[in-house]
Motif scaffolding. Structure first.
Motif, mmCIF file in Angstrom:
data_model
loop_
_atom_site.group_PDB
_atom_site.id
_atom_site.type_symbol
_atom_site.label_atom_id
_atom_site.label_comp_id
_atom_site.label_asym_id
_atom_site.label_seq_id
_atom_site.Cartn_x
_atom_site.Cartn_y
_atom_site.Cartn_z
ATOM 1 N N SER A 74 0.828 -1.206 0.000
ATOM 2 C CA SER A 74 0.000 0.000 0.000
ATOM 3 C C SER A 74 0.865 1.260 0.000
ATOM 4 N N ILE A 75 1.982 1.230 0.704
ATOM 5 C CA ILE A 75 2.884 2.391 0.675
ATOM 6 C C ILE A 75 3.514 2.521 -0.708
ATOM 7 N N MET A 76 3.937 1.402 -1.311
ATOM 8 C CA MET A 76 4.530 1.473 -2.647
ATOM 9 C C MET A 76 3.541 2.017 -3.669
ATOM 10 N N ILE A 77 2.296 1.582 -3.591
ATOM 11 C CA ILE A 77 1.269 2.079 -4.513
ATOM 12 C C ILE A 77 1.016 3.561 -4.248
ATOM 13 N N PHE A 78 0.903 3.922 -2.973
ATOM 14 C CA PHE A 78 0.640 5.319 -2.614
ATOM 15 C C PHE A 78 1.773 6.237 -3.072
ATOM 16 N N ASN A 110 2.739 16.849 -2.181
ATOM 17 C CA ASN A 110 3.443 17.070 -0.919
ATOM 18 C C ASN A 110 3.508 15.755 -0.131
ATOM 19 N N PRO A 111 4.705 15.261 0.183
ATOM 20 C CA PRO A 111 4.822 13.980 0.886
ATOM 21 C C PRO A 111 4.240 14.008 2.301
ATOM 22 N N PHE A 112 4.249 15.166 2.950
ATOM 23 C CA PHE A 112 3.673 15.261 4.291
ATOM 24 C C PHE A 112 2.161 15.094 4.239
ATOM 25 N N TYR A 165 -2.362 8.756 4.157
ATOM 26 C CA TYR A 165 -2.078 7.329 4.240
ATOM 27 C C TYR A 165 -2.191 6.830 5.689
ATOM 28 N N SER A 166 -1.554 7.545 6.584
ATOM 29 C CA SER A 166 -1.524 7.126 7.987
ATOM 30 C C SER A 166 -2.898 7.190 8.636
ATOM 31 N N ALA A 167 -3.682 8.172 8.258
ATOM 32 C CA ALA A 167 -5.042 8.274 8.792
ATOM 33 C C ALA A 167 -5.881 7.086 8.344
ATOM 34 N N VAL A 168 -5.794 6.734 7.071
ATOM 35 C CA VAL A 168 -6.561 5.581 6.566
ATOM 36 C C VAL A 168 -6.107 4.299 7.256
ATOM 37 N N ALA A 169 -4.796 4.089 7.330
ATOM 38 C CA ALA A 169 -4.281 2.856 7.946
ATOM 39 C C ALA A 169 -4.599 2.797 9.434
ATOM 40 N N SER A 170 -4.421 3.914 10.145
ATOM 41 C CA SER A 170 -4.602 3.931 11.597
ATOM 42 C C SER A 170 -6.059 3.934 12.036
ATOM 43 N N PHE A 216 -0.654 6.400 14.238
ATOM 44 C CA PHE A 216 -0.624 7.490 13.257
ATOM 45 C C PHE A 216 0.773 8.111 13.086
ATOM 46 N N PRO A 217 1.427 8.614 14.156
ATOM 47 C CA PRO A 217 2.745 9.230 13.934
ATOM 48 C C PRO A 217 3.802 8.207 13.480
ATOM 49 N N ILE A 218 3.654 6.969 13.903
ATOM 50 C CA ILE A 218 4.598 5.932 13.472
ATOM 51 C C ILE A 218 4.464 5.722 11.968
ATOM 52 N N LEU A 219 3.232 5.633 11.484
ATOM 53 C CA LEU A 219 3.023 5.423 10.052
ATOM 54 C C LEU A 219 3.391 6.655 9.228
ATOM 55 N N VAL A 220 3.163 7.841 9.771
ATOM 56 C CA VAL A 220 3.606 9.059 9.080
ATOM 57 C C VAL A 220 5.122 9.016 8.909
ATOM 58 N N THR A 221 5.822 8.707 9.987
ATOM 59 C CA THR A 221 7.287 8.640 9.943
ATOM 60 C C THR A 221 7.751 7.553 8.974
#
Length: 180
Positions: free
Chosen positions: A108-112, A120-122, A128-133, A157-162
């Motif tokens: 999912s990260i590779m596709i995203f 903007n990557p942020f 991405y992190s909101a959907v996953a978390s 959330f912050p772990i997935l953002v990072t």
């Protein structure tokens, strides 16, 4: 004396693994959640093979392997500390949920990363992190695969953002030398 302590611990751990294997055989293997995980695993791989940017395959795999390693390590820490655990594993000897940490999260990260690559990557990391978390993890909890004990979805959330931002950085590197 110290060696005996380690040996005793190993025996206890081995007994628990045998018990876990028996539970997996009797209650997990071929359950609908087990089939769900297996189908999710296969569909995710097929989806990635079909929709990846073919000319960026190696670069994407590099980033995907990074995500899989980090996610597996974090899952190992979380389960070892009793923060959460998984039921209905595809393979009984894994501490993590393979379809999630080894396949779905990296894919999912590779596709995203491929979608709107100039965005903007942020912003992308936050989405991405909101959907996953806040969607995927609660869904896995709802279908009784993921069980947070002392873990809140907000912690993910912050772990997935990072993780997303580091992966974004890695996939953009151009400094690979050829091996001659």
């Amino acid at each position: 004396m110290t060696n005996q302590i380690f040996d005793d611990y190993f025996l206890k751990q081995n007994q628990l693994m045998n018990e876990k294997f028996q539970i997996w055989l009797e209650h997990s293997l071929f359950s609908w959640q087990w089939w769900f995980g297996l189908i999710l695993l296969v569909i995710s791989i097929i989806f990635w093979i079909k929709f990846r940017k073919k000319d960026s395959t190696n670069r994407l795999l590099y980033s995907g392997f990074f995500v899989a390693i980090v996610a597996s390590f974090l899952d190992l820490i979380g389960t070892s500390l009793g923060l959460f655990h998984y039921h209905y594993e595809i393979f009984p000897f894994a501490a993590n949920y393979l379809p999630w940490s080894i396949i779905m999260l990296p894919i999912s990260i590779m596709i995203f990363l491929q979608i709107k690559p100039k965005a903007n990557p942020f912003f992308k990391a936050a989405i991405y992190s909101a959907v996953a978390s806040f969607i995927v993890l609660p869904f896995l909890n709802f279908i009784e695969i993921y069980h947070p004990i002392r873990w809140n979805y907000f912690y993910s959330f912050p772990i997935l953002v990072t993780l997303y931002l580091i992966t974004h950085f890695l996939v953009r590197r151009n400094n690979f030398e050829k091996i001659i």
